[in-house]
Design an enzyme around this catalytic site. Structure first.
Site, PDB file in Angstrom:
ATOM      1  N   ALA A  53       0.853  -1.206   0.000  1.00  0.00           N
ATOM      2  CA  ALA A  53       0.000   0.000   0.000  1.00  0.00           C
ATOM      3  C   ALA A  53       0.879   1.244   0.000  1.00  0.00           C
ATOM      4  O   ALA A  53       2.091   1.151  -0.191  1.00  0.00           O
ATOM      5  CB  ALA A  53      -0.903  -0.013   1.224  1.00  0.00           C
ATOM      6  N   ASN A  54       0.296   2.399   0.184  1.00  0.00           N
ATOM      7  CA  ASN A  54       1.072   3.637   0.369  1.00  0.00           C
ATOM      8  C   ASN A  54       0.368   4.511   1.399  1.00  0.00           C
ATOM      9  O   ASN A  54      -0.675   4.133   1.936  1.00  0.00           O
ATOM     10  CB  ASN A  54       1.263   4.349  -0.980  1.00  0.00           C
ATOM     11  CG  ASN A  54      -0.050   4.733  -1.613  1.00  0.00           C
ATOM     12  OD1 ASN A  54      -0.790   5.543  -1.060  1.00  0.00           O
ATOM     13  ND2 ASN A  54      -0.374   4.135  -2.756  1.00  0.00           N
TER      14      ASN A  54
END
Ligand code: PMT
Length: 407
Positions: free
Chosen positions: A212-213
């Site tokens: 993810a970020n």
């Protein structure tokens, strides 16, 4: 301030109608002229005399009253206003509005108006949640009607609680100020279909792990809210976030970049696209169907990556391209240079660039934070905006984009 603004307030039946006396007072305090139309059922809850006294204007209630029609007429009444507010809006009245019924003065005024309309519903939670009411609300939003509330809380009826309370008069006033403070051009976004992406994507490694970020979705959601407030019809394609979509937005939740691209395609056609999502450039090639187990050998599982579709670029090049495509650029160095290169590479009309390095802009932490510093890149050059809240960035974008689409 609402100096010299003309508000046409339509009161419909409901116990919350009494709150509108305070609401009228608040509007007047801010310099607005208030004219009121009351339905027959509204007059069962508050007297026209009180409404007249507070508004210091005659109250209109009858489509077929010759004196009233002679004095002003329902067409003039609706056109002389800068904004029409329906508060409280009952379930019955929402149903009439959604169907364009004009059998009484309130309905006729709404059908005849060429001004923005703000609706503040108030009803029992069961009535609000009923499929018929929700259908009517969805139709009205589709027609460009703005909503505030209803809020969640206790009802006038004993032992009843839930969503259905009229918003606080001061909140309705704030929503009105917001409508007026958006540049006049913004009202030209009424009826425009805006597609917005927001948040991160999650790219699975196996059923329990993902890449993810740090995007929280705040910037994209703020943009959705600002465009909604400017009268646009908004579809928000969102990666996984902990935010509630603004009431009135069509939300399409997704997890991966591929799902985001499918949702974007499904949301077309649109007049304007704003791609604020932080889309993963790569996904794990052949994510495991089962949870990857430690086998005790100390070996690290090999992960290989494959490229995700570039949603923005493919949209820009597609034959269903919205008339205006706005991309974002999240950079950690040479922000303007890299973002300018993206303008061409992605085929966008504008790029909203921001510095997402951890020490960006004095450490405001653009990803996840509440503020942003924007560099707006167009084919004509770039400009840098002062640090401001993500909602203010969104409001300013509304003005820039409204000017562009109405050129
Ligand atoms: O969500 P917040 O916490 O509020 O933070 C806001 C933000 C920093 C995420 C936002 O302001 C922002 O910059 N969004 C874009 C993030 C990004 O992925 O930038 P990029 O430079 O990698 O991509 C450029 C553009 O291409 C973006 O419009 C992106 O949506 C799009 N893109 C990127 C990769 C890809 N595979 N498909 C895309 O469409």
């Amino acid at each position: 301030m609402l100096n010299q603004k003309h508000i046409l307030l339509i009161l419909t039946g409901g116990i919350a109608a009494y709150k509108c006396l305070d609401f009228i007072r608040r509007l007047r305090e801010r310099g607005a002229t208030v004219r009121c139309v009351m339905t027959k059922s509204a007059a069962e809850f508050v007297t026209p005399l009180s409404v007249q006294a507070l508004s210091e204007n005659p109250v209109y209630d009858d489509l077929f009253d010759l004196t009233q029609e002679d004095e002003i007429g329902h067409i003039k009444l609706s056109r002389e206003a800068d904004l029409v507010v329906v508060a409280p809006a009952s379930a019955d009245f929402l149903a009439k509005m959604a169907n364009g019924l004009a059998g009484d003065l309130a309905g006729a005024v709404l059908l005849a108006t060429d001004k923005p309309v703000l609706v503040a519903p108030a009803m029992n939670p069961f009535m609000w949640n009923h499929a018929a009411t929700q259908r009517n609300v969805a139709q009205l939003k589709e027609d460009g009607i703005r909503f505030i509330g209803p809020e969640t809380g206790e009802m006038a009826e004993k032992n009843e609680a839930g969503r259905g309370r009229l918003s606080d008069p001061l909140e309705i006033v704030a929503a009105i100020e917001d409508i007026f403070s958006t540049d006049i051009l913004a009202s030209k976004l009424t009826g425009k279909k805006v597609l917005i992406t927001a948040g991160p994507t999650h790219e699975p490694i196996d059923p329990v792990r993902y890449i993810a970020n740090r995007s929280s979705g705040k910037q994209g959601y703020a943009i959705a809210e600002a465009f909604l407030n400017a009268g646009a019809s908004v579809t928000l394609v969102s990666g996984p976030v902990n935010l509630t979509a603004p009431q009135g937005v069509t939300l399409m939740p997704v997890e991966t970049a591929q799902q985001m691209q499918d949702a974007v395609k499904a949301a077309l056609p649109a007049d304007i696209a704003i791609m604020a999502a932080a889309v993963a450039d790569w996904r794990v090639d052949g994510a495991s169907v089962e949870k990857i187990k430690k086998d005790g050998s100390g070996d690290i599982p090999p992960l290989s990556f494959t490229e995700n579709p570039d949603i923005l670029r493919e949209l820009s090049l597609s034959d269903r391209r919205p008339a205006l495509v706005v991309g974002f650029a999240a950079e950690t160095q040479k922000v303007i240079e890299h973002a300018t290169a993206k303008l061409d590479r992605k085929g966008a009309d504008m790029i909203v660039a921001n510095d997402v390095s951890s020490e960006s802009a004095g450490g405001i932490g653009v990803m996840g934070g509440d503020e942003n510093i924007i560099h707006l890149i167009t084919k004509d050059g770039h400009e840098t905006w002062d640090k401001m809240s993500k909602y203010d960035v969104a409001r300013r974008l509304v003005d820039v984009i409204a000017a562009e689409v109405n050129k």
